[in-house]
Write an enzyme that holds these catalytic residues in place. Sequence first.
Site, PDB file in Angstrom:
ATOM      1  N   GLY A  55       4.492   7.836   2.016  1.00 40.33           N
ATOM      2  CA  GLY A  55       3.766   8.501   3.090  1.00 40.33           C
ATOM      3  C   GLY A  55       2.440   7.797   3.340  1.00 40.33           C
ATOM      4  N   HIS A  56       2.506   6.477   3.459  1.00 40.37           N
ATOM      5  CA  HIS A  56       1.317   5.678   3.752  1.00 40.37           C
ATOM      6  C   HIS A  56       1.768   4.275   4.180  1.00 40.37           C
ATOM      7  CE1 HIS A  56       1.920   4.896  -0.672  1.00 40.37           C
ATOM      8  NE2 HIS A  56       1.940   3.684  -0.186  1.00 40.37           N
ATOM      9  N   SER A  57       0.798   3.484   4.640  1.00 32.29           N
ATOM     10  CA  SER A  57       1.071   2.062   4.869  1.00 32.29           C
ATOM     11  C   SER A  57      -0.068   1.278   4.226  1.00 32.29           C
ATOM     12  CB  SER A  57       1.177   1.733   6.362  1.00 32.29           C
ATOM     13  OG  SER A  57      -0.091   1.762   6.947  1.00 32.29           O
ATOM     14  N   ARG A 102       5.873   3.821   4.962  1.00 28.13           N
ATOM     15  CA  ARG A 102       7.057   4.032   4.121  1.00 28.13           C
ATOM     16  C   ARG A 102       7.046   5.417   3.487  1.00 28.13           C
ATOM     17  NH1 ARG A 102       4.601   0.435   0.681  1.00 28.13           N
ATOM     18  NH2 ARG A 102       4.105  -0.490   2.667  1.00 28.13           N
TER      19      ARG A 102
END
Length: 140
Positions: A55-57, A102
């Site tokens: 839950g981040h990039s 992702r």
Amino acid sequence: MKQTTLNDCRLIELDTIGHQRRGNLTVCENGYNMPFDVKRVYYLYDVPGGESRGGHSHRELHEMIVAVSGSFTVTLDDGKEKRSYMLNRSNKGLHIVPGIWRTLDDFSSGAVCLVLASDKYIEADYIRLYEDFLESKSEN
Ligand code: TYD
């Protein structure tokens, strides 16, 4: 980072040295079969069923994700489209380039998610809000 897309991410078949009686050995080696030099390794395990990770990039970081045990799903998003990979093989690595959102979920019981990363842990390299991610993809 703005320019990266899902097509820059790919599954890499890792060399496996197999032996009928003695089992398998898979190699990840800088300058040989890794698409970047590895500076850090971490792994996720004991993830409860139904839980979601990621839950981040990342702004600069490259990562390669391997399901060394069990299975889970990695969903990649470049701000325009999404693609999901069900990872369940210890000799397949998913290379994720910078600038890709992702999410990891559907962890099987006993799953171990190995992550090989191109740099040390730098919190400033994370984009943790989806709207900030979308903004970063539209920056000039
Ligand atoms: P985070 O990256 O948010 O986990 P995930 O994306 O797998 O859900 O990291 C969770 C916590 O662990 C957060 O407080 C940062 C810390 N952390 C480190 O200290 N070093 C590391 O190398 C990583 C990956 C995380």
